[in-house]
Design a protein around this motif. Sequence first.
Motif, PDB file in Angstrom:
ATOM      1  N   LEU A 289      -8.878 -41.737 -49.284  1.00 20.19           N
ATOM      2  CA  LEU A 289      -8.306 -40.455 -49.718  1.00 20.19           C
ATOM      3  C   LEU A 289      -8.910 -39.987 -51.048  1.00 20.19           C
ATOM      4  CD1 LEU A 289      -4.565 -41.336 -48.990  1.00 20.19           C
ATOM      5  CD2 LEU A 289      -6.033 -39.836 -47.623  1.00 20.19           C
ATOM      6  N   GLU A 290      -9.869 -40.741 -51.568  1.00 19.00           N
ATOM      7  CA  GLU A 290     -10.405 -40.454 -52.915  1.00 19.00           C
ATOM      8  C   GLU A 290     -10.841 -38.995 -53.105  1.00 19.00           C
ATOM      9  OE1 GLU A 290     -13.174 -43.396 -54.327  1.00 19.00           O
ATOM     10  OE2 GLU A 290     -12.765 -42.827 -56.409  1.00 19.00           O
ATOM     11  N   PRO A 291     -11.557 -38.378 -52.139  1.00 20.01           N
ATOM     12  CA  PRO A 291     -11.964 -36.976 -52.398  1.00 20.01           C
ATOM     13  C   PRO A 291     -10.771 -36.045 -52.619  1.00 20.01           C
ATOM     14  CG  PRO A 291     -13.160 -37.900 -50.512  1.00 20.01           C
ATOM     15  CD  PRO A 291     -12.106 -38.905 -50.885  1.00 20.01           C
ATOM     16  N   GLN A 292      -9.690 -36.230 -51.842  1.00 18.46           N
ATOM     17  CA  GLN A 292      -8.504 -35.384 -52.028  1.00 18.46           C
ATOM     18  C   GLN A 292      -7.872 -35.623 -53.395  1.00 18.46           C
ATOM     19  OE1 GLN A 292      -7.277 -36.722 -47.903  1.00 18.46           O
ATOM     20  NE2 GLN A 292      -5.630 -35.299 -48.399  1.00 18.46           N
ATOM     21  N   ILE A 293      -7.857 -36.892 -53.795  1.00 17.68           N
ATOM     22  CA  ILE A 293      -7.222 -37.224 -55.078  1.00 17.68           C
ATOM     23  C   ILE A 293      -8.058 -36.680 -56.237  1.00 17.68           C
ATOM     24  CG2 ILE A 293      -6.594 -39.166 -56.586  1.00 17.68           C
ATOM     25  CD1 ILE A 293      -5.638 -40.532 -53.938  1.00 17.68           C
ATOM     26  N   THR A 294      -9.374 -36.687 -56.072  1.00 19.07           N
ATOM     27  CA  THR A 294     -10.253 -36.131 -57.106  1.00 19.07           C
ATOM     28  C   THR A 294      -9.921 -34.658 -57.333  1.00 19.07           C
ATOM     29  OG1 THR A 294     -11.924 -37.664 -56.349  1.00 19.07           O
ATOM     30  CG2 THR A 294     -12.679 -35.954 -57.816  1.00 19.07           C
TER      31      THR A 294
ATOM     32  N   GLY B  16       3.187 -24.565 -54.347  1.00 22.66           N
ATOM     33  CA  GLY B  16       3.624 -25.471 -55.414  1.00 22.66           C
ATOM     34  C   GLY B  16       3.919 -26.884 -54.953  1.00 22.66           C
ATOM     35  N   VAL B  17       3.676 -27.169 -53.676  1.00 25.61           N
ATOM     36  CA  VAL B  17       3.910 -28.533 -53.173  1.00 25.61           C
ATOM     37  C   VAL B  17       2.630 -29.044 -52.520  1.00 25.61           C
ATOM     38  CG1 VAL B  17       5.337 -30.033 -51.711  1.00 25.61           C
ATOM     39  CG2 VAL B  17       6.321 -27.937 -52.675  1.00 25.61           C
ATOM     40  N   HIS B  18       1.961 -29.996 -53.162  1.00 27.31           N
ATOM     41  CA  HIS B  18       0.732 -30.578 -52.625  1.00 27.31           C
ATOM     42  C   HIS B  18       1.080 -31.925 -51.990  1.00 27.31           C
ATOM     43  CE1 HIS B  18      -1.201 -27.613 -55.233  1.00 27.31           C
ATOM     44  NE2 HIS B  18      -0.335 -28.020 -56.152  1.00 27.31           N
ATOM     45  N   VAL B  19       0.461 -32.222 -50.866  1.00 19.68           N
ATOM     46  CA  VAL B  19       0.815 -33.454 -50.154  1.00 19.68           C
ATOM     47  C   VAL B  19      -0.451 -34.242 -49.811  1.00 19.68           C
ATOM     48  CG1 VAL B  19       1.908 -34.412 -48.071  1.00 19.68           C
ATOM     49  CG2 VAL B  19       2.872 -32.369 -49.147  1.00 19.68           C
ATOM     50  N   ILE B  20      -0.455 -35.522 -50.148  1.00 22.25           N
ATOM     51  CA  ILE B  20      -1.508 -36.426 -49.661  1.00 22.25           C
ATOM     52  C   ILE B  20      -0.804 -37.526 -48.877  1.00 22.25           C
ATOM     53  CG2 ILE B  20      -3.239 -38.152 -50.296  1.00 22.25           C
ATOM     54  CD1 ILE B  20      -4.182 -36.369 -52.509  1.00 22.25           C
ATOM     55  N   ARG B  21      -1.352 -37.749 -47.688  1.00 17.06           N
ATOM     56  CA  ARG B  21      -0.664 -38.621 -46.739  1.00 17.06           C
ATOM     57  C   ARG B  21      -1.531 -39.833 -46.429  1.00 17.06           C
ATOM     58  NH1 ARG B  21       3.292 -36.630 -43.558  1.00 17.06           N
ATOM     59  NH2 ARG B  21       2.743 -34.494 -44.039  1.00 17.06           N
ATOM     60  N   THR B  22      -0.997 -41.037 -46.611  1.00 13.31           N
ATOM     61  CA  THR B  22      -1.720 -42.218 -46.134  1.00 13.31           C
ATOM     62  C   THR B  22      -1.540 -42.276 -44.611  1.00 13.31           C
ATOM     63  OG1 THR B  22       0.204 -43.627 -46.531  1.00 13.31           O
ATOM     64  CG2 THR B  22      -1.424 -43.530 -48.275  1.00 13.31           C
ATOM     65  N   PRO B  23      -2.572 -42.730 -43.901  1.00 15.03           N
ATOM     66  CA  PRO B  23      -2.533 -42.539 -42.449  1.00 15.03           C
ATOM     67  C   PRO B  23      -1.615 -43.464 -41.671  1.00 15.03           C
ATOM     68  CG  PRO B  23      -4.659 -43.408 -43.142  1.00 15.03           C
ATOM     69  CD  PRO B  23      -3.870 -43.191 -44.385  1.00 15.03           C
ATOM     70  N   ARG B  24      -1.060 -44.479 -42.300  1.00 15.62           N
ATOM     71  CA  ARG B  24      -0.178 -45.387 -41.576  1.00 15.62           C
ATOM     72  C   ARG B  24       1.101 -45.602 -42.370  1.00 15.62           C
ATOM     73  NH1 ARG B  24      -3.437 -50.890 -40.888  1.00 15.62           N
ATOM     74  NH2 ARG B  24      -5.103 -50.200 -39.517  1.00 15.62           N
ATOM     75  N   HIS B  25       2.185 -45.788 -41.669  1.00 14.99           N
ATOM     76  CA  HIS B  25       3.403 -46.253 -42.332  1.00 14.99           C
ATOM     77  C   HIS B  25       3.378 -47.781 -42.264  1.00 14.99           C
ATOM     78  CE1 HIS B  25       7.481 -46.650 -43.647  1.00 14.99           C
ATOM     79  NE2 HIS B  25       7.749 -47.392 -42.586  1.00 14.99           N
ATOM     80  N   VAL B  26       3.487 -48.470 -43.406  1.00 15.31           N
ATOM     81  CA  VAL B  26       3.274 -49.917 -43.373  1.00 15.31           C
ATOM     82  C   VAL B  26       4.542 -50.716 -43.651  1.00 15.31           C
ATOM     83  CG1 VAL B  26       0.839 -49.718 -43.917  1.00 15.31           C
ATOM     84  CG2 VAL B  26       2.470 -50.085 -45.765  1.00 15.31           C
TER      85      VAL B  26
END
Length: 366
Positions: free
Chosen positions: A208-213, A316-326
């Motif tokens: 997810l690094e590019p989105q976080i950048t 005003g709400v940005h979302v980054i999602r990890t692809p699995r629920h662990v």
Amino acid sequence: ELGPYRHFMQKEIHEQPRALADTIEAIIDAAAFEPALFGKDADDVLREIEGVQILACGTSFYAGSVARYWIEAISGLPCTVEIASEYRYRTAVANPKHLIVTISQSGETLDTMEALKYAKSLGHTRTLSICNVPESAIPRASGLVFYTRAGAEIGVASTKAFTTQLVGLFALAVTLAKLNGRLPPEQEAGYIEDLRQLPGSVQHALNLEPQITSWAEKFTPKHHALFLGRGVHYPIALEGALKLKEISYIHAEAYPAGELKHGPLALVDDAMPVVVIAPKDALLEKVKSNMQEVRARGGELFVFTDADSNFSASEGVHVIRTPRHVGVLSPIVHTIPVQMLAYHTALARGTDVDKPRNLAKSVTVE
Ligand code: M6R
């Protein structure tokens, strides 16, 4: 030594799938959740204990704070966690049936070492060190030891040491559950599978690094940030705030989201970015209503969540999602994005990422 990376911190963030896999391999090779994982006398010691007292500093204290949730929920033993520099100077009431667990990457942190000595002076005889440096002072002074296999950590900001400490502490929680007769075989198999999947899930989070950048660009000009989480993810909010302040010098605070109305909500306006650790768990709906409270005051939300939650981005709400629920290991996976957010924000601000001002890697003085 840096290979394709610009800083040791970046390299060490990216080494986490390998560091975790090595630490997990050591656990599974030792027949998973058997006391022998913690040393040859561990069976006798761990069988007798009636509670756990964790002592540590900084990021290692936050690892202990996650472990408190796991130990109580999984093993049923009471667990308290305290900052070593506080414990060592107060009049504590010792229960020698409690296991003292010190957590230290370096194994040389003076306050943690002195807290261990103080605990012993109060009558504690059962001691376990979770440490990354073999033969350092704290494991040498401890009866039992679990070594994380992160490899040398050079960046002052602790990254791979933290996530591997969490794996060791999770193994402790499950081992204590087993000794207490609270681990049905299918549950044990499930936890082993969770551990096996973890390095892959962490790699997905790294991707997810590019989105976080792109988020980091929004943090770069800010003066303050607020981090929120609830339950087992609250210490991850604390860790995210510590990483950001330590290397980017942006003032950051973390709160359990349920505390917002009790004070910190007064700080929220459109200049205050609010990071929320909000994977799918039993508290997700509560976290969502906390987020509405922030949004209603103009706060911009940056939400780290996972595949199983039903968030969508909006004004005003940005979302980054990890692809699995662990499941139970979710705090480990959700550590990765907060590390990368701090790293890329610091990079954009041009600070000395690996050697932030005023700090030392190993704090061997008071
Ligand atoms: O070596 P230790 O784990 O005992 O160190 C404890 C803290 O000094 C350390 O975690 C510190 O908070 C880090 N710089 C945080 O990134």
